[in-house]
Design a protein around this motif. Structure first.
Motif, mmCIF file in Angstrom:
data_model
loop_
_atom_site.group_PDB
_atom_site.id
_atom_site.type_symbol
_atom_site.label_atom_id
_atom_site.label_comp_id
_atom_site.label_asym_id
_atom_site.label_seq_id
_atom_site.Cartn_x
_atom_site.Cartn_y
_atom_site.Cartn_z
ATOM 1 N N HIS A 111 0.787 -1.232 0.000
ATOM 2 C CA HIS A 111 0.000 0.000 0.000
ATOM 3 C C HIS A 111 0.819 1.283 0.000
ATOM 4 C CE1 HIS A 111 -3.857 -1.982 0.324
ATOM 5 N NE2 HIS A 111 -3.332 -2.787 1.231
ATOM 6 N N VAL A 112 2.117 1.188 0.268
ATOM 7 C CA VAL A 112 2.948 2.390 0.286
ATOM 8 C C VAL A 112 3.903 2.418 -0.907
ATOM 9 C CG1 VAL A 112 4.672 3.697 1.608
ATOM 10 C CG2 VAL A 112 2.763 2.617 2.798
ATOM 11 N N PHE A 113 4.460 1.259 -1.272
ATOM 12 C CA PHE A 113 5.470 1.232 -2.333
ATOM 13 C C PHE A 113 4.945 0.720 -3.670
ATOM 14 C CE2 PHE A 113 7.815 0.844 1.685
ATOM 15 C CZ PHE A 113 8.547 2.015 1.595
ATOM 16 N N ARG A 114 4.333 -0.452 -3.677
ATOM 17 C CA ARG A 114 3.938 -1.075 -4.941
ATOM 18 C C ARG A 114 2.698 -0.424 -5.535
ATOM 19 N NH1 ARG A 114 2.788 -7.365 -4.901
ATOM 20 N NH2 ARG A 114 1.749 -6.549 -3.092
ATOM 21 N N ASN A 115 1.696 -0.176 -4.715
ATOM 22 C CA ASN A 115 0.436 0.437 -5.155
ATOM 23 C C ASN A 115 0.115 1.554 -4.172
ATOM 24 O OD1 ASN A 115 -2.048 0.944 -6.309
ATOM 25 N ND2 ASN A 115 -3.082 -0.659 -5.172
ATOM 26 N N PRO A 116 0.789 2.692 -4.281
ATOM 27 C CA PRO A 116 0.698 3.729 -3.244
ATOM 28 C C PRO A 116 -0.689 4.349 -3.116
ATOM 29 C CG PRO A 116 1.992 4.509 -5.116
ATOM 30 C CD PRO A 116 1.670 3.071 -5.377
ATOM 31 N N ASP A 117 -1.524 3.691 -2.318
ATOM 32 C CA ASP A 117 -2.860 4.227 -2.081
ATOM 33 C C ASP A 117 -3.061 4.642 -0.618
ATOM 34 O OD1 ASP A 117 -2.838 1.648 -1.108
ATOM 35 O OD2 ASP A 117 -4.746 1.067 -1.995
ATOM 36 N N TRP A 118 -1.999 4.546 0.200
ATOM 37 C CA TRP A 118 -2.058 5.039 1.577
ATOM 38 C C TRP A 118 -1.261 6.328 1.669
ATOM 39 C CZ3 TRP A 118 -0.630 0.350 5.198
ATOM 40 C CH2 TRP A 118 -1.687 -0.557 5.220
ATOM 41 N N SER A 119 -1.842 7.331 2.282
ATOM 42 C CA SER A 119 -1.096 8.550 2.580
ATOM 43 C C SER A 119 -0.221 8.288 3.799
ATOM 44 C CB SER A 119 -2.063 9.692 2.877
ATOM 45 O OG SER A 119 -2.786 9.409 4.074
ATOM 46 N N ALA A 120 0.696 9.201 4.074
ATOM 47 C CA ALA A 120 1.522 9.069 5.281
ATOM 48 C C ALA A 120 0.633 9.056 6.515
ATOM 49 C CB ALA A 120 2.533 10.200 5.359
ATOM 50 N N GLU A 121 -0.395 9.875 6.512
ATOM 51 C CA GLU A 121 -1.316 9.927 7.650
ATOM 52 C C GLU A 121 -2.020 8.585 7.845
ATOM 53 O OE1 GLU A 121 -5.182 12.416 9.283
ATOM 54 O OE2 GLU A 121 -4.159 13.099 7.493
ATOM 55 N N GLU A 122 -2.472 7.980 6.762
ATOM 56 C CA GLU A 122 -3.146 6.683 6.878
ATOM 57 C C GLU A 122 -2.187 5.606 7.368
ATOM 58 O OE1 GLU A 122 -6.084 3.631 4.492
ATOM 59 O OE2 GLU A 122 -5.435 5.472 3.511
ATOM 60 N N LEU A 123 -0.950 5.613 6.853
ATOM 61 C CA LEU A 123 0.054 4.654 7.311
ATOM 62 C C LEU A 123 0.280 4.799 8.806
ATOM 63 C CD1 LEU A 123 2.299 2.547 6.921
ATOM 64 C CD2 LEU A 123 3.830 4.465 6.369
ATOM 65 N N PHE A 124 0.497 6.040 9.279
ATOM 66 C CA PHE A 124 0.724 6.277 10.704
ATOM 67 C C PHE A 124 -0.487 5.864 11.533
ATOM 68 C CE2 PHE A 124 4.160 9.825 10.408
ATOM 69 C CZ PHE A 124 5.058 8.895 9.942
ATOM 70 N N GLU A 125 -1.688 6.114 11.013
ATOM 71 C CA GLU A 125 -2.897 5.708 11.746
ATOM 72 C C GLU A 125 -2.958 4.193 11.874
ATOM 73 O OE1 GLU A 125 -7.682 6.132 11.308
ATOM 74 O OE2 GLU A 125 -6.427 7.835 10.754
ATOM 75 N N ARG A 126 -2.669 3.492 10.803
ATOM 76 C CA ARG A 126 -2.714 2.028 10.837
ATOM 77 C C ARG A 126 -1.624 1.430 11.720
ATOM 78 N NH1 ARG A 126 -6.003 -0.411 6.875
ATOM 79 N NH2 ARG A 126 -7.076 1.137 5.643
ATOM 80 N N LEU A 127 -0.501 2.144 11.839
ATOM 81 C CA LEU A 127 0.571 1.705 12.730
ATOM 82 C C LEU A 127 0.286 2.050 14.190
ATOM 83 C CD1 LEU A 127 3.722 2.657 10.634
ATOM 84 C CD2 LEU A 127 2.932 0.352 11.199
ATOM 85 N N GLY A 128 -0.723 2.874 14.433
ATOM 86 C CA GLY A 128 -1.065 3.260 15.797
ATOM 87 C C GLY A 128 -0.198 4.385 16.332
ATOM 88 N N VAL A 129 0.459 5.117 15.445
ATOM 89 C CA VAL A 129 1.383 6.171 15.849
ATOM 90 C C VAL A 129 0.675 7.255 16.649
ATOM 91 C CG1 VAL A 129 2.826 8.047 14.928
ATOM 92 C CG2 VAL A 129 2.996 5.742 13.987
ATOM 93 N N PHE A 130 -0.549 7.578 16.299
ATOM 94 C CA PHE A 130 -1.253 8.684 16.954
ATOM 95 C C PHE A 130 -1.687 8.348 18.373
ATOM 96 C CE2 PHE A 130 -2.269 9.472 12.343
ATOM 97 C CZ PHE A 130 -1.339 10.479 12.197
ATOM 98 N N GLU A 131 -1.620 7.079 18.746
ATOM 99 C CA GLU A 131 -2.024 6.672 20.092
ATOM 100 C C GLU A 131 -0.846 6.558 21.054
ATOM 101 O OE1 GLU A 131 -3.493 4.855 17.347
ATOM 102 O OE2 GLU A 131 -5.061 6.352 17.536
#
Length: 53
Positions: free
Chosen positions: A19-39
């Motif tokens: 979702h980030v490299f091969r088919n970049p359809d995640w923004s940096a914000e979405e990646l960080f959200e999915r990683l739980g960075v905001f928590e």
């Protein structure tokens, strides 16, 4: 947004690669959200960023 939406057999690394490299359809914000960075606290997030340098 939910945490990881991949199947239980799909690794986190594979999802990021897809979702980030091969088919970049995640923004940096979405990646960080999915990683739980905001928590996590600022200190832990800072250590995460330092480890990526």
């Amino acid at each position: 947004m939910a945490a990881w939406t991949g199947s239980s057999t799909t690794s986190v690394r594979a999802l990021i690669h897809r979702h980030v490299f091969r088919n970049p359809d995640w923004s940096a914000e979405e990646l960080f959200e999915r990683l739980g960075v905001f928590e996590v606290g600022d200190t832990r997030f800072g250590r995460f960023l330092e480890g990526r340098a």
